[in-house]
Design a protein around this motif. Sequence first.
Motif, PDB file in Angstrom:
ATOM      1  N   LYS A  68     -20.659  10.206  23.556  1.00 52.14           N
ATOM      2  CA  LYS A  68     -21.112  11.595  23.431  1.00 52.14           C
ATOM      3  C   LYS A  68     -21.628  12.183  24.735  1.00 52.14           C
ATOM      4  CE  LYS A  68     -22.301  11.395  18.563  1.00 52.14           C
ATOM      5  NZ  LYS A  68     -23.342  11.522  17.548  1.00 52.14           N
ATOM      6  N   HIS A  69     -22.251  11.350  25.562  1.00 57.99           N
ATOM      7  CA  HIS A  69     -22.939  11.885  26.746  1.00 57.99           C
ATOM      8  C   HIS A  69     -22.557  11.177  28.035  1.00 57.99           C
ATOM      9  CE1 HIS A  69     -25.382  13.973  23.829  1.00 57.99           C
ATOM     10  NE2 HIS A  69     -25.718  12.823  23.271  1.00 57.99           N
ATOM     11  N   GLY A  70     -21.470  10.488  28.042  1.00 60.52           N
ATOM     12  CA  GLY A  70     -21.101   9.733  29.241  1.00 60.52           C
ATOM     13  C   GLY A  70     -19.601   9.642  29.408  1.00 60.52           C
ATOM     14  N   LEU A  71     -19.063   8.494  29.119  1.00 58.74           N
ATOM     15  CA  LEU A  71     -17.649   8.240  29.342  1.00 58.74           C
ATOM     16  C   LEU A  71     -16.729   9.060  28.450  1.00 58.74           C
ATOM     17  CD1 LEU A  71     -17.714   4.336  29.549  1.00 58.74           C
ATOM     18  CD2 LEU A  71     -17.615   5.952  31.449  1.00 58.74           C
ATOM     19  N   GLY A  72     -17.141   9.310  27.237  1.00 58.08           N
ATOM     20  CA  GLY A  72     -16.306  10.002  26.267  1.00 58.08           C
ATOM     21  C   GLY A  72     -15.491   9.010  25.453  1.00 58.08           C
ATOM     22  N   PRO A  73     -15.084   9.405  24.232  1.00 56.03           N
ATOM     23  CA  PRO A  73     -14.374   8.491  23.345  1.00 56.03           C
ATOM     24  C   PRO A  73     -13.011   8.054  23.872  1.00 56.03           C
ATOM     25  CG  PRO A  73     -14.526  10.679  22.370  1.00 56.03           C
ATOM     26  CD  PRO A  73     -15.368  10.686  23.600  1.00 56.03           C
ATOM     27  N   GLN A  74     -12.325   8.916  24.585  1.00 62.69           N
ATOM     28  CA  GLN A  74     -11.006   8.550  25.104  1.00 62.69           C
ATOM     29  C   GLN A  74     -11.106   7.424  26.126  1.00 62.69           C
ATOM     30  OE1 GLN A  74      -8.712  11.289  27.681  1.00 62.69           O
ATOM     31  NE2 GLN A  74      -7.163  11.189  26.046  1.00 62.69           N
ATOM     32  N   THR A  75     -12.056   7.511  27.028  1.00 60.52           N
ATOM     33  CA  THR A  75     -12.249   6.466  28.034  1.00 60.52           C
ATOM     34  C   THR A  75     -12.679   5.161  27.376  1.00 60.52           C
ATOM     35  OG1 THR A  75     -12.822   8.105  29.712  1.00 60.52           O
ATOM     36  CG2 THR A  75     -13.499   5.835  30.135  1.00 60.52           C
ATOM     37  N   ILE A  76     -13.581   5.248  26.399  1.00 59.97           N
ATOM     38  CA  ILE A  76     -14.008   4.037  25.698  1.00 59.97           C
ATOM     39  C   ILE A  76     -12.825   3.402  24.982  1.00 59.97           C
ATOM     40  CG2 ILE A  76     -15.461   3.150  23.824  1.00 59.97           C
ATOM     41  CD1 ILE A  76     -17.600   5.161  24.745  1.00 59.97           C
ATOM     42  N   SER A 114      -4.349  -1.042  19.600  1.00 60.34           N
ATOM     43  CA  SER A 114      -2.967  -0.572  19.631  1.00 60.34           C
ATOM     44  C   SER A 114      -2.775   0.935  19.513  1.00 60.34           C
ATOM     45  CB  SER A 114      -2.180  -1.254  18.502  1.00 60.34           C
ATOM     46  OG  SER A 114      -2.746  -0.916  17.254  1.00 60.34           O
ATOM     47  N   MET A 115      -3.825   1.720  19.379  1.00 56.95           N
ATOM     48  CA  MET A 115      -3.616   3.153  19.216  1.00 56.95           C
ATOM     49  C   MET A 115      -3.343   3.832  20.556  1.00 56.95           C
ATOM     50  SD  MET A 115      -7.371   4.791  18.422  1.00 56.95           S
ATOM     51  CE  MET A 115      -6.712   6.406  18.152  1.00 56.95           C
ATOM     52  N   ASP A 116      -2.778   5.009  20.520  1.00 58.07           N
ATOM     53  CA  ASP A 116      -2.500   5.793  21.723  1.00 58.07           C
ATOM     54  C   ASP A 116      -3.773   6.553  22.100  1.00 58.07           C
ATOM     55  OD1 ASP A 116      -1.615   7.427  23.759  1.00 58.07           O
ATOM     56  OD2 ASP A 116       0.005   8.340  22.601  1.00 58.07           O
ATOM     57  N   CYS A 117      -4.475   6.058  23.091  1.00 63.72           N
ATOM     58  CA  CYS A 117      -5.746   6.667  23.497  1.00 63.72           C
ATOM     59  C   CYS A 117      -5.552   8.066  24.076  1.00 63.72           C
ATOM     60  CB  CYS A 117      -6.467   5.772  24.501  1.00 63.72           C
ATOM     61  SG  CYS A 117      -7.009   4.199  23.810  1.00 63.72           S
ATOM     62  N   ASN A 118      -4.352   8.389  24.513  1.00 61.95           N
ATOM     63  CA  ASN A 118      -4.085   9.748  25.011  1.00 61.95           C
ATOM     64  C   ASN A 118      -4.223  10.783  23.903  1.00 61.95           C
ATOM     65  OD1 ASN A 118      -3.502   9.250  27.795  1.00 61.95           O
ATOM     66  ND2 ASN A 118      -1.608   8.281  27.104  1.00 61.95           N
ATOM     67  N   LYS A 119      -4.098  10.350  22.652  1.00 56.44           N
ATOM     68  CA  LYS A 119      -4.213  11.269  21.516  1.00 56.44           C
ATOM     69  C   LYS A 119      -5.650  11.409  21.036  1.00 56.44           C
ATOM     70  CE  LYS A 119       0.466  10.531  19.905  1.00 56.44           C
ATOM     71  NZ  LYS A 119       1.316  10.065  18.793  1.00 56.44           N
ATOM     72  N   VAL A 120      -6.562  10.656  21.629  1.00 53.84           N
ATOM     73  CA  VAL A 120      -7.971  10.720  21.248  1.00 53.84           C
ATOM     74  C   VAL A 120      -8.594  11.943  21.900  1.00 53.84           C
ATOM     75  CG1 VAL A 120     -10.207   9.556  21.421  1.00 53.84           C
ATOM     76  CG2 VAL A 120      -8.134   8.221  20.991  1.00 53.84           C
ATOM     77  N   HIS A 121      -9.272  12.734  21.087  1.00 53.06           N
ATOM     78  CA  HIS A 121      -9.967  13.903  21.627  1.00 53.06           C
ATOM     79  C   HIS A 121     -11.154  13.438  22.452  1.00 53.06           C
ATOM     80  CE1 HIS A 121      -7.572  16.655  19.259  1.00 53.06           C
ATOM     81  NE2 HIS A 121      -7.733  15.832  18.236  1.00 53.06           N
ATOM     82  N   LYS A 122     -11.514  14.240  23.405  1.00 54.07           N
ATOM     83  CA  LYS A 122     -12.575  13.834  24.326  1.00 54.07           C
ATOM     84  C   LYS A 122     -13.932  13.703  23.651  1.00 54.07           C
ATOM     85  CE  LYS A 122     -10.324  15.332  28.472  1.00 54.07           C
ATOM     86  NZ  LYS A 122      -9.872  14.099  29.008  1.00 54.07           N
ATOM     87  N   ARG A 123     -14.218  14.485  22.624  1.00 51.09           N
ATOM     88  CA  ARG A 123     -15.516  14.415  21.945  1.00 51.09           C
ATOM     89  C   ARG A 123     -15.329  14.605  20.439  1.00 51.09           C
ATOM     90  NH1 ARG A 123     -17.359  12.572  26.115  1.00 51.09           N
ATOM     91  NH2 ARG A 123     -18.696  13.628  27.559  1.00 51.09           N
ATOM     92  N   LEU A 124     -15.247  13.515  19.702  1.00 51.71           N
ATOM     93  CA  LEU A 124     -15.141  13.553  18.243  1.00 51.71           C
ATOM     94  C   LEU A 124     -15.877  12.378  17.634  1.00 51.71           C
ATOM     95  CD1 LEU A 124     -11.425  14.443  17.394  1.00 51.71           C
ATOM     96  CD2 LEU A 124     -13.413  15.868  17.074  1.00 51.71           C
TER      97      LEU A 124
END
Length: 132
Positions: A68-76, A114-124
């Motif tokens: 939420k306040h740092g790397l973001g869900p996509q980076t994680i 195995s999921m496509d992290c490019n499809k992960v929104h930056k903050r969800l």
Amino acid sequence: MTRPIVFLIFLLVVSTLDMSHPSKLAQYPVCEPVFLIFPDCLAFLVGFYYVPTKICCRHVEKLNKLAKHGLGPQTICFCIQASVKGTQPRLLASRINSLPIMCHTHLSFPISDSMDCNKVHKRLDYEEVVLN
């Protein structure tokens, strides 16, 4: 007798991850916090433990804050995938889904190998993430 064997298998799995190895950190320097925090949940996520440890649950909270306040869900997401890539046993979808319930929290980041992290929104918030 089975408890020491399970522990030895767990140590073998964690040692194959080698997340603190300098080359892995050099390859993914932004992932250092995830590489240090995420391993505490692996024994539960791969099925060695029936419940997550207290430290795992505390670290899920830390990862939520980073999402939420740092790397973001996509980076994680990318960092988790980098840390478990090619390892056995694989993460179990049922354990991923029960982790936030058993830790009395939510996930602000996806957990998957195995999921496509490019499809992960930056903050969800990711209340329920299922492996394909």
